[in-house]
Design a protein around this motif. Sequence first.
Motif, PDB file in Angstrom:
ATOM      1  N   ILE A   6      12.802  -2.501  -2.740  1.00 31.28           N
ATOM      2  CA  ILE A   6      12.818  -1.265  -3.520  1.00 31.28           C
ATOM      3  C   ILE A   6      11.369  -0.893  -3.832  1.00 31.28           C
ATOM      4  N   PHE A   7      10.931   0.242  -3.350  1.00 26.93           N
ATOM      5  CA  PHE A   7       9.546   0.683  -3.517  1.00 26.93           C
ATOM      6  C   PHE A   7       9.428   1.740  -4.611  1.00 26.93           C
ATOM      7  N   ASP A   8       8.379   1.619  -5.395  1.00 27.75           N
ATOM      8  CA  ASP A   8       7.938   2.696  -6.264  1.00 27.75           C
ATOM      9  C   ASP A   8       7.340   3.774  -5.360  1.00 27.75           C
ATOM     10  N   MET A   9       7.151   4.980  -5.858  1.00 28.46           N
ATOM     11  CA  MET A   9       6.566   6.043  -5.052  1.00 28.46           C
ATOM     12  C   MET A   9       5.091   6.279  -5.386  1.00 28.46           C
ATOM     13  N   ASP A  10       4.806   6.761  -6.604  1.00 31.24           N
ATOM     14  CA  ASP A  10       3.435   7.144  -6.958  1.00 31.24           C
ATOM     15  C   ASP A  10       2.531   5.926  -7.078  1.00 31.24           C
ATOM     16  N   GLY A  11       1.422   5.959  -6.361  1.00 30.78           N
ATOM     17  CA  GLY A  11       0.474   4.850  -6.429  1.00 30.78           C
ATOM     18  C   GLY A  11       0.911   3.633  -5.635  1.00 30.78           C
ATOM     19  N   THR A  12       2.046   3.751  -4.945  1.00 32.01           N
ATOM     20  CA  THR A  12       2.553   2.656  -4.115  1.00 32.01           C
ATOM     21  C   THR A  12       2.748   3.115  -2.674  1.00 32.01           C
ATOM     22  N   PHE A  14       2.855   6.778  -2.050  1.00 29.93           N
ATOM     23  CA  PHE A  14       2.230   8.105  -1.983  1.00 29.93           C
ATOM     24  C   PHE A  14       0.937   8.137  -2.792  1.00 29.93           C
ATOM     25  N   GLN A  15      -0.121   8.686  -2.176  1.00 28.27           N
ATOM     26  CA  GLN A  15      -1.427   8.788  -2.838  1.00 28.27           C
ATOM     27  C   GLN A  15      -1.422   9.993  -3.786  1.00 28.27           C
ATOM     28  N   THR A  16      -0.784   9.787  -4.906  1.00 23.95           N
ATOM     29  CA  THR A  16      -0.618  10.853  -5.896  1.00 23.95           C
ATOM     30  C   THR A  16      -1.960  11.394  -6.380  1.00 23.95           C
ATOM     31  N   ASN A  17      -2.984  10.545  -6.364  1.00 22.25           N
ATOM     32  CA  ASN A  17      -4.293  10.978  -6.852  1.00 22.25           C
ATOM     33  C   ASN A  17      -4.831  12.174  -6.069  1.00 22.25           C
ATOM     34  N   LYS A  18      -4.371  12.351  -4.822  1.00 23.00           N
ATOM     35  CA  LYS A  18      -4.863  13.456  -4.000  1.00 23.00           C
ATOM     36  C   LYS A  18      -4.359  14.815  -4.481  1.00 23.00           C
ATOM     37  N   ILE A  19      -3.234  14.827  -5.199  1.00 27.41           N
ATOM     38  CA  ILE A  19      -2.701  16.105  -5.695  1.00 27.41           C
ATOM     39  C   ILE A  19      -2.614  16.148  -7.214  1.00 27.41           C
ATOM     40  N   LEU A  20      -2.875  15.011  -7.850  1.00 27.64           N
ATOM     41  CA  LEU A  20      -2.728  14.924  -9.296  1.00 27.64           C
ATOM     42  C   LEU A  20      -3.685  15.838 -10.040  1.00 27.64           C
ATOM     43  N   GLU A  21      -4.968  15.710  -9.758  1.00 28.85           N
ATOM     44  CA  GLU A  21      -5.975  16.434 -10.539  1.00 28.85           C
ATOM     45  C   GLU A  21      -5.846  17.941 -10.385  1.00 28.85           C
ATOM     46  N   CYS A  22      -5.672  18.389  -9.140  1.00 27.22           N
ATOM     47  CA  CYS A  22      -5.586  19.843  -8.943  1.00 27.22           C
ATOM     48  C   CYS A  22      -4.302  20.409  -9.558  1.00 27.22           C
ATOM     49  N   SER A  23      -3.194  19.659  -9.485  1.00 31.86           N
ATOM     50  CA  SER A  23      -1.932  20.132 -10.065  1.00 31.86           C
ATOM     51  C   SER A  23      -2.000  20.163 -11.582  1.00 31.86           C
ATOM     52  N   LEU A  24      -2.627  19.141 -12.163  1.00 30.87           N
ATOM     53  CA  LEU A  24      -2.757  19.097 -13.619  1.00 30.87           C
ATOM     54  C   LEU A  24      -3.718  20.187 -14.102  1.00 30.87           C
ATOM     55  N   ASN A  84       1.658  21.618  -3.511  1.00 32.61           N
ATOM     56  CA  ASN A  84       0.536  20.886  -2.930  1.00 32.61           C
ATOM     57  C   ASN A  84       1.000  19.864  -1.898  1.00 32.61           C
ATOM     58  N   ILE A  85       2.158  19.252  -2.127  1.00 32.14           N
ATOM     59  CA  ILE A  85       2.724  18.326  -1.137  1.00 32.14           C
ATOM     60  C   ILE A  85       3.045  19.083   0.153  1.00 32.14           C
ATOM     61  N   LYS A  86       3.737  20.210   0.015  1.00 32.85           N
ATOM     62  CA  LYS A  86       4.135  20.998   1.187  1.00 32.85           C
ATOM     63  C   LYS A  86       2.934  21.572   1.936  1.00 32.85           C
ATOM     64  N   ASN A  87       1.832  21.781   1.210  1.00 37.04           N
ATOM     65  CA  ASN A  87       0.609  22.306   1.836  1.00 37.04           C
ATOM     66  C   ASN A  87      -0.245  21.204   2.453  1.00 37.04           C
ATOM     67  N   GLY A  88       0.255  19.962   2.410  1.00 33.94           N
ATOM     68  CA  GLY A  88      -0.444  18.859   3.071  1.00 33.94           C
ATOM     69  C   GLY A  88      -1.621  18.288   2.322  1.00 33.94           C
ATOM     70  N   LYS A  89      -1.682  18.524   1.015  1.00 32.26           N
ATOM     71  CA  LYS A  89      -2.819  18.016   0.245  1.00 32.26           C
ATOM     72  C   LYS A  89      -2.663  16.545  -0.149  1.00 32.26           C
ATOM     73  N   GLY A  90      -1.437  16.028  -0.102  1.00 32.67           N
ATOM     74  CA  GLY A  90      -1.208  14.626  -0.427  1.00 32.67           C
ATOM     75  C   GLY A  90      -1.236  13.770   0.821  1.00 32.67           C
ATOM     76  N   ALA A  91      -0.908  12.497   0.675  1.00 30.14           N
ATOM     77  CA  ALA A  91      -0.852  11.587   1.824  1.00 30.14           C
ATOM     78  C   ALA A  91      -0.148  10.296   1.422  1.00 30.14           C
ATOM     79  N   LEU A  92       0.503   9.672   2.396  1.00 27.90           N
ATOM     80  CA  LEU A  92       0.981   8.317   2.188  1.00 27.90           C
ATOM     81  C   LEU A  92      -0.219   7.386   2.247  1.00 27.90           C
TER      82      LEU A  92
END
Length: 217
Positions: A6-12, A14-24, A84-92
């Motif tokens: 069982i995997f966590d998503m954010d920080g595990t 998915f590189q949430t940091n890539k979309i976190l700052e701009c979204s916040l 931002n996810i759909k626009n490809g700003k995030g990443a695994l």
Amino acid sequence: MIQSIIFDMDGTLFQTNKILECSLEDTFNHLRALQHWDSSTPIEKYREIMGVPLPKVWEALLPNQSKEVRELADAYFLERLIENIKNGKGALYPHVTEVFSFLKEQNCSIYIASNGLVDYLNAIVSTYQLDQWVTETFSIEQIDSLNKSDLVGKIVEKYGITNGAVVGDRLSDFQAAKDNGLVAIGCNLDFAKEEELAKADFVMDDFLQLKGIMAEL
């Protein structure tokens, strides 16, 4: 060998940091435009509490605001994250898909248990086509208690998991593993904290290390 992970998503995964700052930043700009906020965006505060359910996030970031303003911020933030996810700003993270393929070859079932909301998780799963490996994705929205241990417990009960592990980066992930009789594997990545990783049974700095850990279990 472990039969289910069982995997966590954010920080595990998915590189949430890539979309976190701009979204916040987008969200707090929106609040400023509506005259609900008049100081800097609390990026560092959010990084400190990363991993807790979003309602608790807004209680921490907007402690003096009304429930209505928090709900407004929550909805707008979710919109920006998904866009931002759909626009490809995030990443695994590197090697996630490679390791997922390896696990499937080993007949290991894969699940996701996240404090993220359903629409957010669906955007990631869809964008990166994770359904080809992941049996089912679970959101904290599905649990009234907003407790990660209860969420993992729901997966364990539904799929009859007796020999499994939880892979995550925060204390709630490791506690969820312990509370459900599973192995706790820590990801020492963007949001991990050393004192929390100390509670895990294993710690990896790179996703490829999961192959070696699996060989030990």
